[in-house]
Write a protein that holds these residues in place. Structure first.
Motif, PDB file in Angstrom:
ATOM      1  N   TYR A   1     -24.564   3.082 -12.878  1.00  0.00           N
ATOM      2  CA  TYR A   1     -25.447   3.227 -11.714  1.00  0.00           C
ATOM      3  C   TYR A   1     -24.911   4.296 -10.768  1.00  0.00           C
ATOM      4  CZ  TYR A   1     -27.849   2.120  -7.366  1.00  0.00           C
ATOM      5  OH  TYR A   1     -28.586   2.208  -6.208  1.00  0.00           O
ATOM      6  N   LEU A   2     -23.594   4.284 -10.524  1.00  0.00           N
ATOM      7  CA  LEU A   2     -23.006   5.300  -9.651  1.00  0.00           C
ATOM      8  C   LEU A   2     -23.149   6.694 -10.261  1.00  0.00           C
ATOM      9  CD1 LEU A   2     -19.743   3.517  -8.440  1.00  0.00           C
ATOM     10  CD2 LEU A   2     -21.847   3.894  -7.148  1.00  0.00           C
ATOM     11  N   LYS A   3     -22.992   6.790 -11.580  1.00  0.00           N
ATOM     12  CA  LYS A   3     -23.192   8.076 -12.250  1.00  0.00           C
ATOM     13  C   LYS A   3     -24.631   8.563 -12.072  1.00  0.00           C
ATOM     14  CE  LYS A   3     -19.725   7.221 -15.860  1.00  0.00           C
ATOM     15  NZ  LYS A   3     -19.525   6.971 -17.311  1.00  0.00           N
ATOM     16  N   SER A   4     -25.576   7.626 -12.152  1.00  0.00           N
ATOM     17  CA  SER A   4     -26.988   7.992 -11.963  1.00  0.00           C
ATOM     18  C   SER A   4     -27.244   8.492 -10.553  1.00  0.00           C
ATOM     19  CB  SER A   4     -27.888   6.789 -12.270  1.00  0.00           C
ATOM     20  OG  SER A   4     -27.743   6.363 -13.603  1.00  0.00           O
ATOM     21  N   LEU A   5     -26.581   7.875  -9.572  1.00  0.00           N
ATOM     22  CA  LEU A   5     -26.738   8.321  -8.188  1.00  0.00           C
ATOM     23  C   LEU A   5     -26.204   9.739  -7.998  1.00  0.00           C
ATOM     24  CD1 LEU A   5     -25.762   5.166  -6.086  1.00  0.00           C
ATOM     25  CD2 LEU A   5     -28.047   6.103  -6.450  1.00  0.00           C
ATOM     26  N   PHE A   6     -25.028   9.997  -8.557  1.00  0.00           N
ATOM     27  CA  PHE A   6     -24.465  11.345  -8.457  1.00  0.00           C
ATOM     28  C   PHE A   6     -25.350  12.352  -9.184  1.00  0.00           C
ATOM     29  CE2 PHE A   6     -20.427   9.271  -7.269  1.00  0.00           C
ATOM     30  CZ  PHE A   6     -20.027  10.108  -6.238  1.00  0.00           C
ATOM     31  N   ALA A   7     -25.924  11.936 -10.313  1.00  0.00           N
ATOM     32  CA  ALA A   7     -26.813  12.832 -11.060  1.00  0.00           C
ATOM     33  C   ALA A   7     -28.049  13.176 -10.238  1.00  0.00           C
ATOM     34  CB  ALA A   7     -27.220  12.180 -12.379  1.00  0.00           C
ATOM     35  N   LEU A   8     -28.631  12.187  -9.571  1.00  0.00           N
ATOM     36  CA  LEU A   8     -29.801  12.440  -8.726  1.00  0.00           C
ATOM     37  C   LEU A   8     -29.446  13.314  -7.536  1.00  0.00           C
ATOM     38  CD1 LEU A   8     -31.641   8.981  -8.616  1.00  0.00           C
ATOM     39  CD2 LEU A   8     -32.558  11.135  -9.478  1.00  0.00           C
ATOM     40  N   ALA A   9     -28.274  13.049  -6.940  1.00  0.00           N
ATOM     41  CA  ALA A   9     -27.866  13.832  -5.770  1.00  0.00           C
ATOM     42  C   ALA A   9     -27.648  15.299  -6.139  1.00  0.00           C
ATOM     43  CB  ALA A   9     -26.594  13.236  -5.170  1.00  0.00           C
ATOM     44  N   PHE A  10     -26.996  15.547  -7.262  1.00  0.00           N
ATOM     45  CA  PHE A  10     -26.682  16.923  -7.641  1.00  0.00           C
ATOM     46  C   PHE A  10     -27.797  17.575  -8.444  1.00  0.00           C
ATOM     47  CE2 PHE A  10     -22.558  15.588  -6.272  1.00  0.00           C
ATOM     48  CZ  PHE A  10     -21.957  16.743  -5.797  1.00  0.00           C
ATOM     49  N   GLN A  11     -28.825  16.817  -8.801  1.00  0.00           N
ATOM     50  CA  GLN A  11     -30.008  17.446  -9.394  1.00  0.00           C
ATOM     51  C   GLN A  11     -30.632  18.418  -8.408  1.00  0.00           C
ATOM     52  OE1 GLN A  11     -33.201  14.755 -10.404  1.00  0.00           O
ATOM     53  NE2 GLN A  11     -34.458  16.371 -11.306  1.00  0.00           N
ATOM     54  N   ALA A  12     -30.557  18.088  -7.119  1.00  0.00           N
ATOM     55  CA  ALA A  12     -31.089  18.990  -6.093  1.00  0.00           C
ATOM     56  C   ALA A  12     -30.376  20.336  -6.129  1.00  0.00           C
ATOM     57  CB  ALA A  12     -30.940  18.346  -4.715  1.00  0.00           C
ATOM     58  N   PHE A  13     -29.067  20.322  -6.392  1.00  0.00           N
ATOM     59  CA  PHE A  13     -28.326  21.585  -6.481  1.00  0.00           C
ATOM     60  C   PHE A  13     -28.785  22.395  -7.694  1.00  0.00           C
ATOM     61  CE2 PHE A  13     -24.685  23.951  -8.219  1.00  0.00           C
ATOM     62  CZ  PHE A  13     -24.453  24.830  -7.166  1.00  0.00           C
ATOM     63  N   LEU A  14     -29.021  21.719  -8.824  1.00  0.00           N
ATOM     64  CA  LEU A  14     -29.502  22.414 -10.013  1.00  0.00           C
ATOM     65  C   LEU A  14     -30.888  23.008  -9.767  1.00  0.00           C
ATOM     66  CD1 LEU A  14     -28.396  19.956 -12.860  1.00  0.00           C
ATOM     67  CD2 LEU A  14     -27.244  22.017 -12.051  1.00  0.00           C
ATOM     68  N   ILE A  15     -31.719  22.298  -9.008  1.00  0.00           N
ATOM     69  CA  ILE A  15     -33.039  22.822  -8.651  1.00  0.00           C
ATOM     70  C   ILE A  15     -32.892  24.084  -7.817  1.00  0.00           C
ATOM     71  CG2 ILE A  15     -35.097  22.354  -7.262  1.00  0.00           C
ATOM     72  CD1 ILE A  15     -34.915  19.435  -8.188  1.00  0.00           C
ATOM     73  N   MET A  16     -31.953  24.085  -6.885  1.00  0.00           N
ATOM     74  CA  MET A  16     -31.723  25.265  -6.061  1.00  0.00           C
ATOM     75  C   MET A  16     -31.269  26.448  -6.910  1.00  0.00           C
ATOM     76  SD  MET A  16     -32.469  24.596  -2.940  1.00  0.00           S
ATOM     77  CE  MET A  16     -31.678  25.945  -2.091  1.00  0.00           C
ATOM     78  N   VAL A  17     -30.426  26.192  -7.913  1.00  0.00           N
ATOM     79  CA  VAL A  17     -29.969  27.260  -8.796  1.00  0.00           C
ATOM     80  C   VAL A  17     -31.141  27.829  -9.591  1.00  0.00           C
ATOM     81  CG1 VAL A  17     -28.487  27.816 -10.760  1.00  0.00           C
ATOM     82  CG2 VAL A  17     -27.628  26.330  -8.947  1.00  0.00           C
ATOM     83  N   CYS A  18     -32.037  26.941 -10.065  1.00  0.00           N
ATOM     84  CA  CYS A  18     -33.233  27.393 -10.790  1.00  0.00           C
ATOM     85  C   CYS A  18     -34.094  28.290  -9.908  1.00  0.00           C
ATOM     86  CB  CYS A  18     -34.055  26.186 -11.257  1.00  0.00           C
ATOM     87  SG  CYS A  18     -33.324  25.251 -12.611  1.00  0.00           S
ATOM     88  N   VAL A  19     -34.273  27.885  -8.665  1.00  0.00           N
ATOM     89  CA  VAL A  19     -35.070  28.681  -7.725  1.00  0.00           C
ATOM     90  C   VAL A  19     -34.416  30.036  -7.476  1.00  0.00           C
ATOM     91  CG1 VAL A  19     -35.892  28.796  -5.344  1.00  0.00           C
ATOM     92  CG2 VAL A  19     -36.113  26.672  -6.621  1.00  0.00           C
ATOM     93  N   ALA A  20     -33.094  30.038  -7.368  1.00  0.00           N
ATOM     94  CA  ALA A  20     -32.379  31.299  -7.131  1.00  0.00           C
ATOM     95  C   ALA A  20     -32.558  32.253  -8.311  1.00  0.00           C
ATOM     96  CB  ALA A  20     -30.901  31.015  -6.895  1.00  0.00           C
ATOM     97  N   ILE A  21     -32.399  31.734  -9.526  1.00  0.00           N
ATOM     98  CA  ILE A  21     -32.573  32.575 -10.722  1.00  0.00           C
ATOM     99  C   ILE A  21     -34.003  33.107 -10.785  1.00  0.00           C
ATOM    100  CG2 ILE A  21     -32.595  32.555 -13.248  1.00  0.00           C
ATOM    101  CD1 ILE A  21     -30.357  30.456 -13.106  1.00  0.00           C
ATOM    102  N   TYR A  22     -34.964  32.247 -10.507  1.00  0.00           N
ATOM    103  CA  TYR A  22     -36.380  32.641 -10.527  1.00  0.00           C
ATOM    104  C   TYR A  22     -36.646  33.765  -9.531  1.00  0.00           C
ATOM    105  CZ  TYR A  22     -41.386  32.154  -9.473  1.00  0.00           C
ATOM    106  OH  TYR A  22     -42.716  32.380  -9.235  1.00  0.00           O
ATOM    107  N   SER A  23     -36.130  33.610  -8.341  1.00  0.00           N
ATOM    108  CA  SER A  23     -36.385  34.604  -7.297  1.00  0.00           C
ATOM    109  C   SER A  23     -35.753  35.949  -7.618  1.00  0.00           C
ATOM    110  CB  SER A  23     -35.870  34.089  -5.952  1.00  0.00           C
ATOM    111  OG  SER A  23     -36.518  32.892  -5.593  1.00  0.00           O
ATOM    112  N   VAL A  24     -34.556  35.922  -8.204  1.00  0.00           N
ATOM    113  CA  VAL A  24     -33.907  37.170  -8.592  1.00  0.00           C
ATOM    114  C   VAL A  24     -34.700  37.859  -9.698  1.00  0.00           C
ATOM    115  CG1 VAL A  24     -31.841  38.161  -9.631  1.00  0.00           C
ATOM    116  CG2 VAL A  24     -31.618  36.422  -7.858  1.00  0.00           C
TER     117      VAL A  24
END
Length: 289
Positions: A223-246
């Motif tokens: 459960y704690l691993k799932s929480l960390f995964a959800l929290a840091f999924q937002a960071f992966l989304i930001m990286v996707c947006v950055a790559i897209y914009s570039v």
């Protein structure tokens, strides 16, 4: 008669060029809006995203889930005590320290269950801190200059024939409509993640009630691993947006307007696909299942 046809052709060309530049301007504005909107949405904590939903989920967790977790905790700690007793040759080798150990573990278990909400929100605060630091870099370097892109293409449009302009107008119109549909898919990913966050946090006390027993602790750990995964999924989304914009930045320098239009659509499809993959990728990185 020839003069009338020439004027009609010139009027039609101007109309098509204006329509194409309008479609392109709207398409690139959509790119900028989506970049800033996604960055803004994933940069919010569960409390800031929707305070009404946050209050409801917290109320449900504390009034409905915590009592159930208390029952599970009682069972787990009784099972823990039986294990301690049977491990010592059915109480033939009893040491008083093991009862103090059991009392301490019970105290820690109760402390974890009663403070589950603070633990969960603390994990998301850590994740959002990383996201907010990343967003300052990403948003500051990925804004597409619409006016520059359109002015670069204006001369190319004027050199094209009427038939080519009509084809480009149709392409820009079709791609613009398609990107609006893709924008809906992208926002479904962003909003779907937040719904998953609320659903996961609502049942937190139940898996965390198993944390102090070695046979059952895998439930709480996952459960704690799932929480960390959800929290840091937002960071992966930001990286996707950055790559897209570039990637989008390069379409303004191309000499092929038709290629630029379809490249913009292709990059948006790629962004949509990558965002759908961020959830599974984040869980695999943190070993959650």
């Amino acid at each position: 008669m020839g003069g009338i046809l020439d004027k009609l052709n010139e009027w039609l060309r101007g109309l098509l060029i204006e329509g194409i530049t309008g479609n392109l301007s709207g398409m690139f504005d959509t790119v900028n809006d989506k970049v800033s909107e996604i960055a803004g949405e994933v940069g919010r904590t569960p409390l800031n995203w929707n305070s009404g939903v946050y209050s409801m989920i917290r109320g449900l967790s504390e009034t409905v889930i915590v009592p159930i977790a208390g029952v599970i905790l009682t069972f787990v700690m009784c099972y823990e005590l039986i294990q301690l007793v049977t491990e010592k040759n059915n109480m033939h080798d009893v040491d008083t320290w093991m009862f103090f150990k059991w009392i301490f573990k019970t105290f820690c278990a109760v402390l974890i269950v009663t403070n589950t909400w603070n633990i969960v929100m603390g994990i998301f605060d850590v994740g959002q801190s990383v996201v907010n630091q990343a967003s300052g870099v990403i948003i500051g370097n990925t804004a597409l200059d619409v006016n520059t892109v359109i002015s670069n293409m204006q001369g190319q449009l004027e050199a094209l024939g009427t038939g080519e302009l009509f084809g480009l107008w149709f392409q820009s119109l079709f791609v613009g409509l398609t990107m609006n549909a893709l924008s809906i898919c992208i926002m479904l990913v962003i909003y779907g993640r937040m719904i998953e966050v609320y659903l996961t946090t609502s049942v937190g006390p139940i898996p965390l009630a198993t944390m102090t027993n070695r046979d059952w602790s895998s439930t709480g750990q996952n459960y704690l691993k799932s929480l960390f995964a959800l929290a840091f999924q937002a960071f992966l989304i930001m990286v996707c947006v950055a790559i897209y914009s570039v990637l989008i930045q390069t379409i303004g320098t191309t000499g092929n307007i038709s290629g630029a239009i379809w490249s913009c659509m292709g990059y948006t499809v790629l962004l949509c696909f990558a965002l759908f993959k961020t959830g599974n990728l984040s869980k695999s990185l943190f070993g959650a299942h």
